[in-house]
Design an enzyme around this catalytic site. Structure first.
Site, PDB file in Angstrom:
ATOM      1  N   SER A 252      22.231 131.395 126.423  1.00 31.98           N
ATOM      2  CA  SER A 252      23.529 131.378 125.759  1.00 31.98           C
ATOM      3  C   SER A 252      23.534 130.227 124.767  1.00 31.98           C
ATOM      4  CB  SER A 252      24.603 131.197 126.831  1.00 31.98           C
ATOM      5  OG  SER A 252      25.864 131.063 126.242  1.00 31.98           O
TER       6      SER A 252
ATOM      7  N   LEU B  24      25.062 134.699 121.470  1.00 34.60           N
ATOM      8  CA  LEU B  24      25.729 133.741 120.590  1.00 34.60           C
ATOM      9  C   LEU B  24      27.198 133.671 120.950  1.00 34.60           C
ATOM     10  CD1 LEU B  24      24.227 134.834 117.129  1.00 34.60           C
ATOM     11  CD2 LEU B  24      23.370 133.061 118.702  1.00 34.60           C
ATOM     12  N   LYS B  25      27.677 132.456 121.136  1.00 37.34           N
ATOM     13  CA  LYS B  25      29.108 132.267 121.339  1.00 37.34           C
ATOM     14  C   LYS B  25      29.809 132.453 119.996  1.00 37.34           C
ATOM     15  CE  LYS B  25      29.423 131.038 125.682  1.00 37.34           C
ATOM     16  NZ  LYS B  25      30.266 131.811 126.605  1.00 37.34           N
TER      17      LYS B  25
ATOM     18  N   ASP C 150      29.481 136.569 122.593  1.00 40.12           N
ATOM     19  CA  ASP C 150      30.474 136.303 123.638  1.00 40.12           C
ATOM     20  C   ASP C 150      31.653 135.572 123.020  1.00 40.12           C
ATOM     21  OD1 ASP C 150      31.918 135.716 125.890  1.00 40.12           O
ATOM     22  OD2 ASP C 150      30.402 134.420 126.806  1.00 40.12           O
TER      23      ASP C 150
ATOM     24  N   ASN D 275      34.645 134.919 124.745  1.00 40.61           N
ATOM     25  CA  ASN D 275      35.501 134.242 125.726  1.00 40.61           C
ATOM     26  C   ASN D 275      36.989 134.440 125.417  1.00 40.61           C
ATOM     27  OD1 ASN D 275      32.885 132.056 125.882  1.00 40.61           O
ATOM     28  ND2 ASN D 275      33.760 132.768 127.808  1.00 40.61           N
TER      29      ASN D 275
ATOM     30  N   GLU E 102      30.915 140.531 124.388  1.00 44.26           N
ATOM     31  CA  GLU E 102      31.452 140.152 125.694  1.00 44.26           C
ATOM     32  C   GLU E 102      32.862 139.593 125.554  1.00 44.26           C
ATOM     33  OE1 GLU E 102      28.817 137.393 127.616  1.00 44.26           O
ATOM     34  OE2 GLU E 102      30.129 137.117 129.339  1.00 44.26           O
TER      35      GLU E 102
ATOM     36  N   ASP F 143      33.775 140.051 131.196  1.00 41.19           N
ATOM     37  CA  ASP F 143      33.415 138.900 132.038  1.00 41.19           C
ATOM     38  C   ASP F 143      34.696 138.428 132.730  1.00 41.19           C
ATOM     39  OD1 ASP F 143      32.771 136.393 133.064  1.00 41.19           O
ATOM     40  OD2 ASP F 143      32.193 135.484 131.178  1.00 41.19           O
TER      41      ASP F 143
ATOM     42  N   GLY G 251      26.130 133.101 133.827  1.00 34.83           N
ATOM     43  CA  GLY G 251      25.843 131.756 134.303  1.00 34.83           C
ATOM     44  C   GLY G 251      27.014 130.851 134.008  1.00 34.83           C
TER      45      GLY G 251
HETATM   46  O1  NPG Z   1      23.585 129.863 131.101  1.00 32.95           O
HETATM   47  O2  NPG Z   1      24.695 128.990 132.736  1.00 32.95           O
HETATM   48  C1  NPG Z   1      24.634 129.447 131.589  1.00 32.95           C
HETATM   49  C2  NPG Z   1      25.892 129.484 130.773  1.00 32.95           C
HETATM   50  C3  NPG Z   1      26.128 130.770 130.088  1.00 32.95           C
HETATM   51  O3  NPG Z   1      27.594 130.998 128.251  1.00 32.95           O
HETATM   52  C4  NPG Z   1      27.480 130.826 129.431  1.00 32.95           C
HETATM   53  N1  NPG Z   1      28.526 130.658 130.221  1.00 32.95           N
HETATM   54  O4  NPG Z   1      31.492 132.226 129.152  1.00 32.95           O
HETATM   55  O5  NPG Z   1      29.730 132.973 130.107  1.00 32.95           O
HETATM   56  C5  NPG Z   1      30.409 132.039 129.667  1.00 32.95           C
HETATM   57  C6  NPG Z   1      29.869 130.628 129.739  1.00 32.95           C
HETATM   58  C7  NPG Z   1      30.648 129.702 130.630  1.00 32.95           C
HETATM   59  C8  NPG Z   1      30.111 128.499 130.962  1.00 32.95           C
HETATM   60  C9  NPG Z   1      31.857 130.022 131.129  1.00 32.95           C
HETATM   61  C10 NPG Z   1      30.778 127.619 131.782  1.00 32.95           C
HETATM   62  C11 NPG Z   1      32.532 129.140 131.942  1.00 32.95           C
HETATM   63  C12 NPG Z   1      31.978 127.957 132.262  1.00 32.95           C
END
Ligand code: NPG
Length: 366
Positions: free
Chosen positions: A133, A160-161, A187, A189, A212, A237, A289
């Site tokens: 990520s 990619l965020k 992603d 969020n 996502e 998610d 993750g």
């Molecule tokens: O590789 O552990 C990892 C992180 C992957 O992008 C990632 N996590 O929105 O999925 C998500 C994001 C996240 C991280 C969300 C921390 C919440 C807390």
């Protein structure tokens, strides 16, 4: 098993570089670890709640409080991991806190039985393909450098965020620079609304595996409407906190892919239920993750080895986030991580490293 006591341990883990998402920037991970002690064995659970309630309503101080005050007092009778969710059911929500406790009980139970997480969950392979990520950056050249580095390390999929103002241009730049063969997904969020549908359709020509969580956590109906306006598959998610949510999303047509994060859904047993449901309905899943240390990563890698996990997960190597992990580091080999084969999680915290990063411990006798 009778739980005789529980240690709550807080650790502070600096990140190798700041991780920026549409909901905030992390520079260090404040992790709550749960160590369950029984006469037969001990077990570890890692709570994925963040310092602040920005990803979901949970946060780490709140998780510690609810574990002490409400969850542990419900676990005084002898029980196994399968009994934990039912014993905790009267307490509403707090799935990340519940997941940490259930995982610690499951780890203790499996260590006592000499069985690995992978075997218990139903792993179908001994290694899993890994994605990474990539956070929001200050500039496109900086993003391209980061992606180049991860591809060099062997990552098999790039996520990619994105957020409004950091979406079409950076994603197109990555696609153009690294070519059509790179497995690429984005992603958001929950950073967009349905009025952004036409804008998001601009991603459709970039050959993405998925987008996502484009819309808000509780917008299942809106996601179903958006799905009709995009060719890029929608993955959920934040919206999926249980197998019931997954069933609703599937019935409504809100997504065609699900990111399974055990912490978000209350533990590995519920995560497996969602996997089974999605598999039966032809919905692909992958393992998300939450910047886990080696303890949480070990369990995630075991889960990601189940047969329905057909897309690479956010199961990165330890050094993606941490210069020093609290367990033996997870290292990529040919773009894959090996599923731990030892009893329980199959990994242990290294005492000297654990002590160095510990900021507080509390012992609770049950
Ligand atoms: O590789 O552990 C990892 C992180 C992957 O992008 C990632 N996590 O929105 O999925 C998500 C994001 C996240 C991280 C969300 C921390 C919440 C807390």
């Amino acid at each position: 098993m009778k739980i005789t006591g529980v240690e709550l341990r807080r650790i502070a883990m600096p990140l190798v570089s700041p991780f920026r998402t549409s909901f905030g920037t992390e520079t260090a991970r404040d992790v709550l670890l749960v160590r369950v002690v029984t006469p037969e064995a001990e077990g570890w659970g890692e709570c994925v709640a963040m310092s602040e309630p920005l990803y979901s309503s949970e946060y780490v101080d709140g998780a510690a409080e609810v574990i002490k005050r409400f969850l542990l007092p419900a676990l005084t009778r002898p029980l196994g991991a399968n009994d934990v969710a039912r014993a905790l059911e009267p307490i509403k929500g707090h799935r990340m806190a519940k997941a940490a406790v259930e995982t610690a009980v499951l780890d203790a139970q499996l260590r006592a039985a000499g069985e690995s997480f992978g075997r218990f969950l139903g792993a179908a392979r001994d290694r899993v393909p890994c994605g990474v990520s990539v956070g929001i950056m200050d500039s496109i050249p900086q993003l391209l450098d980061a992606v180049a580095g991860y591809l060099d390390e062997g990552y098999l999929r790039i996520k990619l965020k994105i957020e409004p103002g950091w979406d079409l241009a950076p994603v197109r730049a990555v696609r153009e620079r690294f070519g059509d063969d790179v497995l690429l997904q984005v992603d958001a969020n929950a950073a967009y609304t349905l009025t952004d549908a036409r804008h998001l359709a601009g991603l459709d020509d970039l050959g993405l595996l998925l987008i996502e969580q484009p819309l808000a956590n509780d917008d299942l109906v809106q996601h179903a409407k958006l799905a009709k306006q995009l060719r890029t598959p929608i993955c959920l998610d934040e919206s999926i906190e249980s197998a019931e949510h997954a069933a609703a999303a599937i019935a409504l047509g809100s997504c065609s892919i699900v990111n399974i994060k055990p912490g978000r859904v209350g533990g590995y047993l519920e995560a497996r239920r969602i996997h089974d449901l999605c598999r039966a309905n032809g919905i692909a899943v992958w393992c998300g993750g939450m910047l886990e240390t080696g303890l949480g990563r070990a369990a995630n890698v075991a889960l990601a080895a189940l047969p329905g996990f057909t897309l690479p997960g956010d199961t990165s190597g330890s050094r993606r986030y941490y210069a020093t992990d609290i367990t033996e580091p997870f290292e990529l080999n040919d773009g894959h991580l090996a599923v731990p084969a030892g009893p329980g999680l199959g990994v242990e915290p290294i005492p000297s490293i654990l002590d160095e990063v510990t900021t507080a411990t509390e012992w609770i006798t049950l």
